[in-house]
Design an enzyme around this catalytic site. Sequence first.
Site, PDB file in Angstrom:
ATOM      1  N   LYS A 181      20.282   0.780   0.396  1.00 55.96           N
ATOM      2  CA  LYS A 181      20.447  -0.654   0.123  1.00 55.96           C
ATOM      3  C   LYS A 181      21.455  -1.288   1.058  1.00 55.96           C
ATOM      4  O   LYS A 181      22.429  -0.663   1.471  1.00 55.96           O
ATOM      5  CB  LYS A 181      20.888  -0.866  -1.329  1.00 55.96           C
ATOM      6  CG  LYS A 181      20.011  -0.187  -2.363  1.00 55.96           C
ATOM      7  CD  LYS A 181      20.503  -0.422  -3.770  1.00 55.96           C
ATOM      8  CE  LYS A 181      19.760   0.455  -4.762  1.00 55.96           C
ATOM      9  NZ  LYS A 181      20.208   1.857  -4.724  1.00 55.96           N
ATOM     10  N   LEU A 188       9.200   8.162 -10.998  1.00 51.91           N
ATOM     11  CA  LEU A 188      10.443   8.760 -11.490  1.00 51.91           C
ATOM     12  C   LEU A 188      11.194   9.360 -10.317  1.00 51.91           C
ATOM     13  O   LEU A 188      10.622  10.106  -9.518  1.00 51.91           O
ATOM     14  CB  LEU A 188      10.140   9.848 -12.525  1.00 51.91           C
ATOM     15  CG  LEU A 188      11.330  10.639 -13.065  1.00 51.91           C
ATOM     16  CD1 LEU A 188      12.256   9.739 -13.882  1.00 51.91           C
ATOM     17  CD2 LEU A 188      10.843  11.799 -13.928  1.00 51.91           C
ATOM     18  N   GLY A 189      12.468   9.019 -10.207  1.00 55.03           N
ATOM     19  CA  GLY A 189      13.265   9.527  -9.102  1.00 55.03           C
ATOM     20  C   GLY A 189      14.662   9.893  -9.539  1.00 55.03           C
ATOM     21  O   GLY A 189      14.973   9.958 -10.738  1.00 55.03           O
ATOM     22  N   GLY A 248      18.758   9.004  -8.946  1.00 54.23           N
ATOM     23  CA  GLY A 248      19.748   8.068  -8.437  1.00 54.23           C
ATOM     24  C   GLY A 248      21.102   8.724  -8.267  1.00 54.23           C
ATOM     25  O   GLY A 248      21.448   9.662  -8.998  1.00 54.23           O
ATOM     26  N   HIS A 299      20.945  -5.406  -1.814  1.00 50.22           N
ATOM     27  CA  HIS A 299      21.617  -4.937  -3.019  1.00 50.22           C
ATOM     28  C   HIS A 299      22.010  -6.062  -3.976  1.00 50.22           C
ATOM     29  O   HIS A 299      22.014  -5.878  -5.197  1.00 50.22           O
ATOM     30  CB  HIS A 299      22.872  -4.153  -2.616  1.00 50.22           C
ATOM     31  CG  HIS A 299      23.291  -3.128  -3.605  1.00 50.22           C
ATOM     32  ND1 HIS A 299      23.996  -2.010  -3.266  1.00 50.22           N
ATOM     33  CD2 HIS A 299      23.126  -3.038  -4.937  1.00 50.22           C
ATOM     34  CE1 HIS A 299      24.242  -1.274  -4.334  1.00 50.22           C
ATOM     35  NE2 HIS A 299      23.725  -1.888  -5.367  1.00 50.22           N
ATOM     36  N   GLY A 307       0.783  -1.232   0.000  1.00 46.96           N
ATOM     37  CA  GLY A 307       0.000   0.000   0.000  1.00 46.96           C
ATOM     38  C   GLY A 307       0.810   1.273   0.000  1.00 46.96           C
ATOM     39  O   GLY A 307       0.242   2.369  -0.110  1.00 46.96           O
ATOM     40  N   VAL A 308       2.132   1.191   0.103  1.00 48.22           N
ATOM     41  CA  VAL A 308       2.988   2.384   0.092  1.00 48.22           C
ATOM     42  C   VAL A 308       3.031   2.970  -1.310  1.00 48.22           C
ATOM     43  O   VAL A 308       3.161   2.255  -2.303  1.00 48.22           O
ATOM     44  CB  VAL A 308       4.415   2.026   0.576  1.00 48.22           C
ATOM     45  CG1 VAL A 308       5.384   3.174   0.332  1.00 48.22           C
ATOM     46  CG2 VAL A 308       4.390   1.658   2.058  1.00 48.22           C
ATOM     47  N   TYR A 310      27.460   2.891  -2.180  1.00 48.26           N
ATOM     48  CA  TYR A 310      27.803   4.070  -2.973  1.00 48.26           C
ATOM     49  C   TYR A 310      28.710   5.035  -2.223  1.00 48.26           C
ATOM     50  O   TYR A 310      29.329   5.911  -2.826  1.00 48.26           O
ATOM     51  CB  TYR A 310      26.547   4.822  -3.416  1.00 48.26           C
ATOM     52  CG  TYR A 310      25.575   4.038  -4.268  1.00 48.26           C
ATOM     53  CD1 TYR A 310      25.909   2.803  -4.820  1.00 48.26           C
ATOM     54  CD2 TYR A 310      24.295   4.528  -4.522  1.00 48.26           C
ATOM     55  CE1 TYR A 310      25.006   2.090  -5.587  1.00 48.26           C
ATOM     56  CE2 TYR A 310      23.389   3.824  -5.299  1.00 48.26           C
ATOM     57  CZ  TYR A 310      23.746   2.607  -5.820  1.00 48.26           C
ATOM     58  OH  TYR A 310      22.841   1.911  -6.581  1.00 48.26           O
ATOM     59  N   ASP A 344      17.461   7.711  -4.499  1.00 47.40           N
ATOM     60  CA  ASP A 344      17.943   6.339  -4.410  1.00 47.40           C
ATOM     61  C   ASP A 344      19.447   6.328  -4.172  1.00 47.40           C
ATOM     62  O   ASP A 344      20.218   6.806  -4.992  1.00 47.40           O
ATOM     63  CB  ASP A 344      17.626   5.597  -5.710  1.00 47.40           C
ATOM     64  CG  ASP A 344      18.068   4.142  -5.668  1.00 47.40           C
ATOM     65  OD1 ASP A 344      17.206   3.275  -5.426  1.00 47.40           O
ATOM     66  OD2 ASP A 344      19.274   3.864  -5.883  1.00 47.40           O
ATOM     67  N   MET A 369       4.861   5.099  -4.208  1.00 53.13           N
ATOM     68  CA  MET A 369       6.225   5.361  -4.646  1.00 53.13           C
ATOM     69  C   MET A 369       6.215   6.143  -5.950  1.00 53.13           C
ATOM     70  O   MET A 369       5.539   5.749  -6.902  1.00 53.13           O
ATOM     71  CB  MET A 369       6.963   4.028  -4.854  1.00 53.13           C
ATOM     72  CG  MET A 369       8.402   4.150  -5.287  1.00 53.13           C
ATOM     73  SD  MET A 369       9.142   2.488  -5.517  1.00 53.13           S
ATOM     74  CE  MET A 369      10.870   2.921  -5.691  1.00 53.13           C
ATOM     75  N   PRO A 370       6.925   7.268  -6.031  1.00 52.37           N
ATOM     76  CA  PRO A 370       6.987   7.992  -7.305  1.00 52.37           C
ATOM     77  C   PRO A 370       7.564   7.105  -8.404  1.00 52.37           C
ATOM     78  O   PRO A 370       8.465   6.293  -8.154  1.00 52.37           O
ATOM     79  CB  PRO A 370       7.932   9.164  -6.996  1.00 52.37           C
ATOM     80  CG  PRO A 370       7.848   9.344  -5.511  1.00 52.37           C
ATOM     81  CD  PRO A 370       7.678   7.950  -4.963  1.00 52.37           C
TER      82      PRO A 370
END
Length: 283
Positions: free
Chosen positions: A73, A15-16, A18, A107, A9-10, A48, A43, A12-13
């Site tokens: 991640k 387009l984001g 990274g 990941h 039910g969350v 990273y 993200d 989430m856009p």
Amino acid sequence: MQSVTLNNGVEMPILGFGVYQIPAEQTEQAVSDALAAGYRLLDTAAAYGNEEAVGRAIKASGVPREELFVTTKLWVQNAPAQDNARRAFETSLKKLGLDHVDLYLMHQPFGDVYGQWRAMEAVNREGLAKAIGVANFYPDRLLDLILNNEVTPAVNQIETHPFFQRPADHDLMREHGVQHQAWGGFAEGRNNLFTHPVLAGIGETHGKSAAQVVLRWLIQRGIVTIPKSVNPDRMAQNFDVFDFDLTDDQMVRIAALDTGATLFFDHHDPEMVAWLSKRRLDD
């Protein structure tokens, strides 16, 4: 901005932004520019090395936390994986300066996947991660995880671009309620993606670039995408993809570009499995 609804039910856009391969010293400015351009899905990942910079940009932006969707991640953990995964999550949360993340992904499909997933299920139950999912899971590994655990992954983030379109993966995810998310949507420019005659030609009919066509193609397939850039003008261009639609014929022409093979690395390759499994973030 369009959004997708995850299996718990969350929202989430679709387009984001990274931050993979953005150096830590450039990340804060890049994320600040992305937030100013309107991005709300961010993200990152422990691997990273730029979670702290993402957190600083969020704090400085003034954007209300409830408007943001933040993903990070978990890297492959040493034994005992369940305990170490919990510690790794808490470290990421501290670096981000947040009291929760919206999505926490495993990941790589290596190491003690089950132990790591149990830790992730726990932070999900506690509300510290609003949704949990995976990345780089091929259909066999994804289905194994689904069938033998309590929580079905909300997302699987995999290499997806015009030259590696993943239709079988996509169909399996749809069947089991897992949201398909793309990494490498631009194939890092390989195969001359940004000037490819098919993509550029389609773009000309809409007054758009080849890159915008790729993002629109992903969105029309219902795939969440997270393009990366350190150029504010390119960020704005990547965000400007909601005012046109690709025709059925154009979607078919793009589908014909699929080679069915990765342009980066294969998670079935024993050498790659060994390298990823041995890598540790403190190495």
